[in-house]
Design an enzyme around this catalytic site. Structure first.
Site, PDB file in Angstrom:
ATOM      1  N   LYS A   9       0.829  -1.212   0.000  1.00  0.00           N
ATOM      2  CA  LYS A   9       0.000   0.000   0.000  1.00  0.00           C
ATOM      3  C   LYS A   9       0.866   1.266   0.000  1.00  0.00           C
ATOM      4  CE  LYS A   9      -3.668  -2.243   2.654  1.00  0.00           C
ATOM      5  NZ  LYS A   9      -4.641  -2.019   3.731  1.00  0.00           N
ATOM      6  N   TYR A  49     -12.506  -2.554  -2.695  1.00  0.00           N
ATOM      7  CA  TYR A  49     -13.014  -2.566  -1.322  1.00  0.00           C
ATOM      8  C   TYR A  49     -14.542  -2.471  -1.277  1.00  0.00           C
ATOM      9  CZ  TYR A  49      -8.244  -2.108   0.509  1.00  0.00           C
ATOM     10  OH  TYR A  49      -6.927  -2.333   0.855  1.00  0.00           O
ATOM     11  N   PHE A  57     -15.217   4.010   7.964  1.00  0.00           N
ATOM     12  CA  PHE A  57     -13.803   4.315   7.686  1.00  0.00           C
ATOM     13  C   PHE A  57     -13.499   4.357   6.185  1.00  0.00           C
ATOM     14  CE2 PHE A  57     -13.889  -0.358   8.354  1.00  0.00           C
ATOM     15  CZ  PHE A  57     -13.292  -0.803   7.184  1.00  0.00           C
ATOM     16  N   ARG A  85      -1.707 -14.290   5.116  1.00  0.00           N
ATOM     17  CA  ARG A  85      -2.494 -13.568   6.138  1.00  0.00           C
ATOM     18  C   ARG A  85      -1.825 -13.730   7.511  1.00  0.00           C
ATOM     19  NH1 ARG A  85      -6.989 -10.220   4.908  1.00  0.00           N
ATOM     20  NH2 ARG A  85      -8.008 -10.977   6.793  1.00  0.00           N
ATOM     21  N   THR A  91      -5.304  -7.083  11.382  1.00  0.00           N
ATOM     22  CA  THR A  91      -5.485  -5.886  10.537  1.00  0.00           C
ATOM     23  C   THR A  91      -4.806  -4.665  11.139  1.00  0.00           C
ATOM     24  OG1 THR A  91      -7.584  -6.731   9.685  1.00  0.00           O
ATOM     25  CG2 THR A  91      -7.218  -4.366   9.489  1.00  0.00           C
ATOM     26  N   ARG A 102       2.919  -6.678  10.130  1.00  0.00           N
ATOM     27  CA  ARG A 102       2.287  -5.491  10.723  1.00  0.00           C
ATOM     28  C   ARG A 102       2.729  -5.295  12.170  1.00  0.00           C
ATOM     29  NH1 ARG A 102      -3.425  -7.266   8.159  1.00  0.00           N
ATOM     30  NH2 ARG A 102      -3.251  -6.259   6.118  1.00  0.00           N
ATOM     31  N   ASN A 112      -1.697  -0.137   7.348  1.00  0.00           N
ATOM     32  CA  ASN A 112      -1.183  -1.451   7.760  1.00  0.00           C
ATOM     33  C   ASN A 112      -0.307  -2.084   6.678  1.00  0.00           C
ATOM     34  OD1 ASN A 112      -3.181  -2.093   5.979  1.00  0.00           O
ATOM     35  ND2 ASN A 112      -4.427  -3.268   7.413  1.00  0.00           N
ATOM     36  N   HIS A 115      -1.967  -5.294   1.840  1.00  0.00           N
ATOM     37  CA  HIS A 115      -3.258  -5.974   1.753  1.00  0.00           C
ATOM     38  C   HIS A 115      -3.027  -7.382   1.222  1.00  0.00           C
ATOM     39  CE1 HIS A 115      -7.372  -7.009   0.634  1.00  0.00           C
ATOM     40  NE2 HIS A 115      -6.832  -7.481  -0.488  1.00  0.00           N
ATOM     41  N   GLU A 126      -9.885 -10.493  -6.669  1.00  0.00           N
ATOM     42  CA  GLU A 126      -8.921  -9.380  -6.638  1.00  0.00           C
ATOM     43  C   GLU A 126      -7.878  -9.515  -7.758  1.00  0.00           C
ATOM     44  OE1 GLU A 126      -7.703  -9.566  -2.533  1.00  0.00           O
ATOM     45  OE2 GLU A 126      -9.658  -8.854  -1.842  1.00  0.00           O
TER      46      GLU A 126
HETATM   47  P1  CMP Z   1      -7.056  -4.358   4.226  1.00  0.00           P
HETATM   48  O1  CMP Z   1      -6.622  -5.695   4.658  1.00  0.00           O
HETATM   49  O2  CMP Z   1      -6.529  -3.820   2.950  1.00  0.00           O
HETATM   50  O3  CMP Z   1      -8.666  -4.358   4.148  1.00  0.00           O
HETATM   51  C1  CMP Z   1      -9.438  -3.201   4.338  1.00  0.00           C
HETATM   52  C2  CMP Z   1      -8.639  -2.052   4.822  1.00  0.00           C
HETATM   53  O4  CMP Z   1      -9.390  -1.031   5.458  1.00  0.00           O
HETATM   54  C3  CMP Z   1      -7.670  -2.509   5.914  1.00  0.00           C
HETATM   55  O5  CMP Z   1      -6.691  -3.313   5.380  1.00  0.00           O
HETATM   56  C4  CMP Z   1      -7.245  -1.193   6.497  1.00  0.00           C
HETATM   57  O6  CMP Z   1      -6.307  -0.513   5.672  1.00  0.00           O
HETATM   58  C5  CMP Z   1      -8.569  -0.449   6.455  1.00  0.00           C
HETATM   59  N1  CMP Z   1      -9.303  -0.578   7.736  1.00  0.00           N
HETATM   60  C6  CMP Z   1      -9.873  -1.664   8.254  1.00  0.00           C
HETATM   61  N2  CMP Z   1     -10.485  -1.387   9.419  1.00  0.00           N
HETATM   62  C7  CMP Z   1     -10.275  -0.063   9.621  1.00  0.00           C
HETATM   63  C8  CMP Z   1     -10.661   0.832  10.645  1.00  0.00           C
HETATM   64  N3  CMP Z   1     -11.391   0.427  11.696  1.00  0.00           N
HETATM   65  N4  CMP Z   1     -10.290   2.111  10.532  1.00  0.00           N
HETATM   66  C9  CMP Z   1      -9.570   2.528   9.465  1.00  0.00           C
HETATM   67  N5  CMP Z   1      -9.171   1.720   8.459  1.00  0.00           N
HETATM   68  C10 CMP Z   1      -9.524   0.428   8.536  1.00  0.00           C
END
Ligand code: CMP
Length: 153
Positions: A9, A49, A57, A85, A91, A102, A112, A115, A126
């Protein structure tokens, strides 16, 4: 052999961590079969997404994911969806266990770094969003026989 979609990212590129994190996947023995750098547009973010578009968010997520380039990749390997994962950790970087990517490099829920698909079905969806079939290489690294015993892959 399973495939997963892994995207480095904008925070990963801005912080210069792509090489370091890519190395972890390579050293694990995961097979890189596609890679490209691109800029996620708002339309692409909504497609990728889709399940989060209605979440509170999402606006921040779209702003973040479109802010700088990303590196999109596909890795191949046995059980690779679960393996990646687990390598990423939870996350939120604040909750991810030490030793995970992470857990070691992120202290944010949103930023984070990487993805990765959460199921083989998500991976297929995807991969289809980001890659054409002719952008994916099928290849057998010479050292593959030193990463898994015959019959394991
Ligand atoms: P990702 O695994 O790419 O999947 C969805 C993304 O949304 C996640 O990683 C984060 O970058 C973001 N995300 C998920 N939960 C939250 C949250 N509570 N607040 C802000 N960003 C979030």
């Amino acid at each position: 052999m399973e495939r997963t979609f892994v995207m480095f990212k904008p925070d990963c590129l801005e912080r210069g961590l792509v090489g370091r994190i890519l190395t972890r996947f390579e050293e694990k023995g995961l097979r890189l079969v596609a890679m490209k750098m691109l800029r996620v547009t708002p339309a692409l973010a909504k497609q990728h997404y889709a399940e989060h578009v209605e979440k509170p968010f999402y606006a921040g997520l779209e702003e973040f994911i479109t802010a700088s380039p990303v590196v999109a990749t596909i890795f191949e390997g046995p059980e690779v969806v679960r393996v990646v994962r687990e390598m990423l950790g939870a996350t939120s970087g604040l909750k991810a266990a030490a030793g995970t990517i992470r857990g070691d490099y992120s202290s944010s829920r949103q930023m984070n770094l990487v993805h990765a698909s959460d199921s083989p079905e998500s991976a297929a969806r995807e991969i289809g969003i980001y890659f054409k079939a002719d952008e994916i290489q099928s290849w057998d690294p010479s050292l593959a026989c030193w990463y898994q015993a015959p019959g394991e892959a």
